[in-house]
Scaffold this active site. Structure first.
Site, PDB file in Angstrom:
ATOM      1  N   CYS A  77       1.353  -1.611  -0.109  1.00  0.00           N
ATOM      2  CA  CYS A  77       0.292  -0.177   0.196  1.00  0.00           C
ATOM      3  C   CYS A  77       0.992   1.851  -0.090  1.00  0.00           C
ATOM      4  O   CYS A  77       1.963   1.269   0.681  1.00  0.00           O
ATOM      5  CB  CYS A  77      -0.590   0.099   1.340  1.00  0.00           C
ATOM      6  SG  CYS A  77      -1.961   1.328   1.031  1.00  0.00           S
ATOM      7  N   ASN A  78       0.940   2.161  -1.119  1.00  0.00           N
ATOM      8  CA  ASN A  78       1.501   3.203  -1.208  1.00  0.00           C
ATOM      9  C   ASN A  78       1.408   4.471  -0.111  1.00  0.00           C
ATOM     10  O   ASN A  78       2.128   4.908   0.618  1.00  0.00           O
ATOM     11  CB  ASN A  78       1.165   3.845  -2.192  1.00  0.00           C
ATOM     12  CG  ASN A  78       1.613   3.161  -3.364  1.00  0.00           C
ATOM     13  OD1 ASN A  78       3.010   3.111  -3.944  1.00  0.00           O
ATOM     14  ND2 ASN A  78       0.964   2.006  -3.929  1.00  0.00           N
ATOM     15  N   CYS A 187      -1.588   3.937  -6.701  1.00  0.00           N
ATOM     16  CA  CYS A 187      -1.923   2.788  -5.441  1.00  0.00           C
ATOM     17  C   CYS A 187      -2.233   1.496  -6.042  1.00  0.00           C
ATOM     18  O   CYS A 187      -2.773   1.229  -6.785  1.00  0.00           O
ATOM     19  CB  CYS A 187      -3.368   4.128  -5.579  1.00  0.00           C
ATOM     20  SG  CYS A 187      -4.613   2.903  -4.132  1.00  0.00           S
ATOM     21  N   THR A 188      -2.276   0.951  -5.359  1.00  0.00           N
ATOM     22  CA  THR A 188      -2.134  -0.613  -5.331  1.00  0.00           C
ATOM     23  C   THR A 188      -4.222  -1.101  -5.836  1.00  0.00           C
ATOM     24  O   THR A 188      -3.248  -2.152  -6.718  1.00  0.00           O
ATOM     25  CB  THR A 188      -1.486  -1.664  -4.152  1.00  0.00           C
ATOM     26  OG1 THR A 188      -2.208  -1.526  -3.309  1.00  0.00           O
ATOM     27  CG2 THR A 188      -0.482  -2.039  -3.708  1.00  0.00           C
ATOM     28  N   HIS A 189      -4.245  -0.122  -5.598  1.00  0.00           N
ATOM     29  CA  HIS A 189      -5.738  -1.124  -5.878  1.00  0.00           C
ATOM     30  C   HIS A 189      -6.348  -0.746  -7.084  1.00  0.00           C
ATOM     31  O   HIS A 189      -6.329  -0.996  -8.422  1.00  0.00           O
ATOM     32  CB  HIS A 189      -6.919  -0.075  -5.081  1.00  0.00           C
ATOM     33  CG  HIS A 189      -7.391  -0.523  -3.704  1.00  0.00           C
ATOM     34  ND1 HIS A 189      -6.905   0.175  -2.700  1.00  0.00           N
ATOM     35  CD2 HIS A 189      -8.538  -0.784  -3.592  1.00  0.00           C
ATOM     36  CE1 HIS A 189      -7.024  -0.783  -1.269  1.00  0.00           C
ATOM     37  NE2 HIS A 189      -8.334  -1.080  -2.072  1.00  0.00           N
TER      38      HIS A 189
HETATM   39  N1  DGL Z   1      -4.097   0.226  -1.964  1.00  0.00           N
HETATM   40  C1  DGL Z   1      -3.616   1.491  -1.315  1.00  0.00           C
HETATM   41  C2  DGL Z   1      -2.331   2.060  -1.975  1.00  0.00           C
HETATM   42  O1  DGL Z   1      -1.071   1.512  -2.748  1.00  0.00           O
HETATM   43  C3  DGL Z   1      -4.644   2.568  -0.768  1.00  0.00           C
HETATM   44  C4  DGL Z   1      -6.050   2.368  -0.721  1.00  0.00           C
HETATM   45  C5  DGL Z   1      -6.770   3.640   0.305  1.00  0.00           C
HETATM   46  O2  DGL Z   1      -6.856   4.534  -0.028  1.00  0.00           O
HETATM   47  O3  DGL Z   1      -6.742   2.989   1.614  1.00  0.00           O
HETATM   48  O4  DGL Z   1      -2.419   3.881  -1.962  1.00  0.00           O
END
Ligand code: DGL
Length: 265
Positions: A77-78, A187-189
């Site tokens: 998660c970034n 962002c990993t999503h």
């Molecule tokens: N998946 C997350 C990232 O890489 C953050 C998503 C969130 O806002 O929770 O930043």
């Protein structure tokens, strides 16, 4: 160090299901390693929380994984990395791998000198991101865009609904207007909507994410510390979530691409 430490699992954590995009690269590169994935979905998104709130959640999740005896921790998660990696490294003894938006590779890849970064607001306003721009963004124009609401769509498993498409159009438009030829999925999503983003921005735009680089970094770290497994059989992957959504397991399964029996946190 006992000999069994090699067979301990690797913990992978994210605010929700996004880190599964990184988990896939880890699984592909290290198929013999046991993996434990924790989605803190009840508290997602992290992107609009304060650094203190994110750090507090990361400590809860990391405590859980450390209590399961993981031999390494991947903060997939970034946003969590930007807020909490220092505190996590101060607190725990195991190797901790974090991640940051791929500004460096994007700056190397751009042909016209303009790169776009899609990320959470939390990542974009962090000191770590400012430092990243200072180090690698000096010779290119960097256009950033916080993507409020997009993580929530992906958490619901809505990868190509009208709402998701509208948000992607809204957030990529300013980057295209500024002439970006390379866009960082910070962002990993977002890799779960990479295909959709590519269709919207057109095939001439290069999209870059860091999942594979993180997996390589993890392998390198484990190797360096003598922690790679000696197993030669495909290992297990276990999922935990605190999501309150009824379809949480189906979403995880859809994103992972295989049958999943999700444990509740
Ligand atoms: N998946 C997350 C990232 O890489 C953050 C998503 C969130 O806002 O929770 O930043």
């Amino acid at each position: 160090m006992t000999s069994s430490i090699h067979n301990q699992a690797i913990g992978v954590m994210d605010s929700g299901v996004g880190g599964i995009s990184v988990l896939k690269h880890i699984r592909a590169l290290l198929p013999f390693e046991h993996l434990m994935y924790v989605a803190d979905s009840k508290y997602a998104p992290y992107g609009n929380k304060t650094a203190e709130e994110i750090t507090a959640r990361c400590m809860v999740v990391a405590d859980y994984l450390i209590a399961q005896d993981v031999k390494a921790l991947v903060v997939a998660c970034n946003t969590a990395t930007a807020a909490a990696i220092d505190k996590l490294r101060e607190t725990y003894d195991v190797p901790i791998i974090g991640m940051e938006p791929a500004v460096k590779p994007a700056a190397a890849a751009t042909k016209n000198g303009v790169i776009g970064v899609l990320a959470t607001v939390g990542t974009l306003k962090s000191a770590q991101f400012a430092a990243l721009l200072e180090s690698y963004g000096r010779n290119v124009k960097v256009v950033t865009q916080g993507c409020v609401g997009l993580v929530e769509c992906i958490e619901r498993g809505e990868l190509d609904t009208p709402e998701t498409l509208a948000l992607i159009r809204q957030y990529t438009a300013p980057l295209l207007a500024e002439g970006a030829d390379t866009i960082v999925l910070g962002c990993t999503h977002y890799p779960f909507v990479k295909q959709v983003i590519q269709e919207i921005v057109g095939k001439n735009i290069t999209l870059i994410d860091t999942g594979e680089a993180v997996a390589k970094q993890l392998k390198h770290k484990l190797d360096e510390k003598g922690l790679l497994t000696k197993n030669t059989e495909k290992a297990e992957v276990h999922f935990w979530t605190n999501s309150e959504a009824e379809n949480a397991e189906q979403v995880t399964e859809k994103l992972w691409g295989h049958h999943v029996e999700e444990h509740r946190l």
